[in-house]
Design a protein around this motif. Structure first.
Motif, short mmCIF file in Angstrom:
data_model
loop_
_atom_site.label_atom_id
_atom_site.label_comp_id
_atom_site.label_asym_id
_atom_site.label_seq_id
_atom_site.Cartn_x
_atom_site.Cartn_y
_atom_site.Cartn_z
N SER A 138 36.54 36.16 47.91
CA SER A 138 36.50 36.64 46.53
C SER A 138 36.67 38.15 46.50
O SER A 138 36.35 38.85 47.45
CB SER A 138 35.17 36.26 45.88
N GLU A 160 35.19 40.69 40.71
CA GLU A 160 36.46 39.96 40.86
C GLU A 160 37.40 40.28 39.71
O GLU A 160 38.05 39.41 39.16
CB GLU A 160 36.20 38.45 40.91
N HIS A 186 42.42 37.72 48.50
CA HIS A 186 41.33 37.11 47.74
C HIS A 186 41.81 35.84 47.04
O HIS A 186 41.77 35.73 45.82
CB HIS A 186 40.77 38.12 46.72
#
Length: 412
Positions: A25, A54, A308
């Motif tokens: 993440s 994020e 990610h």
């Protein structure tokens, strides 16, 4: 942007979302074409407000589809981690998957059974899901409802009916009969493909491994367009038309019929349009009945070089959710991918063309599936343009197209 795309940091080896380094993440970038209506930013901001670690950066590429494609390819060939989620034209899915630039996704993570089936098929390559449908698209026939009503005529369902109405009512009311997008570019590939499909033919086989265009059906489709130009009910000025040029012709009251995409509906309905409240929308006509549109739209894919990927996948799930897909239609003016939205009474009241658009999408077919799609499209538009400009016969154009397509497939 070209410099950024070409010189981005190189990531570790690409990894699918399987617990490896890339399946983590963190901040990501959504790369997309221009958001002319500004609907994307609020959706991204909503995500960012609850995902502080994020956050998504919205990176906008140039207007032209070819330029968008080139910048994405440059980035991925350099194995840059600058792009995480890519908003891909559906015709690029096979190319990017075949090159290993985007990762396969787990079907179980997305409500694909709630989407229109033809749309889901555009995200599949080699039996694997490589993207999640985000928007759809299909061609429609716009027509001057006021004029057809005066003449006591219904919208055409067949080519013969279209030809007859364009040849008789057009001159009577001082209008040109019909226009599509016949400038030699991707739009011509689409218009030619729709003519072939609407005659029952195909350009390549479904798996893209064999040429199918050298057929009576393909010749019938091309002959129909060439005949219309020779007879004059297809305006010769359409040889220079792309989407916007043809849209303006209809909006300014110079056309009886127009083939174009759903985005046109909102624009020609605005105050100032000379055909506001005077037009209707129906399915494209075909040789013996309603025809078949080319399927358009976009899929969201995850870069194989994203650091990610876990966040990228979660964001795609959010971005293609039902509420956001409603905004795709109401705020972005794009056809959504959730089937139930096309049957929503409130939306139909606001967008009366939705039932017709749903029919068009369900009957639509994708453009030829090929990792070398750009070369395929160029071969199609070059040959078709020669016939439409009367530089060669339709038979010669089809023969040239078949030969060129065979070379593209062989050289893959």
């Amino acid at each position: 942007m070209v410099l950024v795309a070409g010189c981005g940091m190189s990531s570790p080896s690409p990894a699918a979302s399987d617990g490896s380094t890339a399946a983590t993440s963190g901040p990501i970038t959504l790369v997309t074409g221009p958001d002319f209506t500004g609907y994307m930013r609020p959706l991204v901001d909503k995500w960012n407000s609850v995902h502080q670690s994020e956050k998504v950066t919205l990176l906008t590429l140039p207007d032209a589809a070819d330029d968008q494609h080139a910048q994405m390819v440059t980035n991925l060939q350099a194995k840059s981690d600058r792009y995480d989620v890519l908003n891909l034209d559906i015709v690029s899915t096979a190319e990017f998957a075949d090159a290993g630039w985007i990762i396969p996704l787990d079907r179980r993570q997305f409500p694909l059974d709630q989407f229109l089936k033809p749309v889901v098929d555009t995200a599949v390559y080699g039996g694997k899901l490589y993207g999640v449908p985000y928007t759809s698209n299909a061609g429609l026939l716009y027509y001057r409802k006021d004029i057809l009503d005066k003449a006591g005529k219904k919208p055409p369902k067949t080519w013969a009916q279209l030809r007859q109405l364009a040849m008789t009512l057009g001159p009577k009311y001082g209008l040109e009969g019909y226009a599509g997008q016949f400038f030699p570019y991707e739009g011509l590939t689409v218009n030619f493909a729709e003519a072939v499909q609407s005659a029952g033919g195909a350009i390549l086989t479904d798996d893209g491994t064999k040429v199918a265009v050298n057929s009576p059906q393909a010749r019938q489709g091309l002959n129909f367009l060439v005949q219309g130009l020779r007879e004059g009910w297809i305006t010769k000025r359409s040889l220079k038309f792309k989407e916007e040029e043809s849209r303006k012709e209809f909006q300014d009251g110079r056309l009886l019929f127009l083939r174009n995409w759903p985005y046109v509906y909102g624009l020609v309905s605005r105050p100032g349009s000379k055909v506001r409240k005077k037009f209707g929308v129906t399915l494209l006509p075909g040789q013996d009945g309603p025809g078949s549109s080319v399927l358009g739209g976009a899929n969201l894919a995850v870069s194989a070089y994203s650091r990610h990927q876990k966040t990228a996948i979660a964001f795609i799930k959010y971005f293609t959710g039902l509420d956001n897909e409603r905004a795709v239609l109401t705020q972005g003016s794009f056809p959504p991918v959730w089937a139930r939205l096309y049957d929503d009474p409130a939306l139909i009241k606001r967008f009366p063309y939705l039932p017709v658009l749903k029919q068009s999408i369900l009957a639509a077919k994708p453009r030829p599936v090929s990792p070398n799609y750009n070369q395929v499209s160029l071969a199609i538009s070059n040959a078709a343009s020669g016939a439409l400009a009367f530089r060669q016969t339709p038979d010669a154009a089809i023969a040239q197209m078949a030969g060129d397509l065979g070379s593209v497939i062989t050289n893959r």
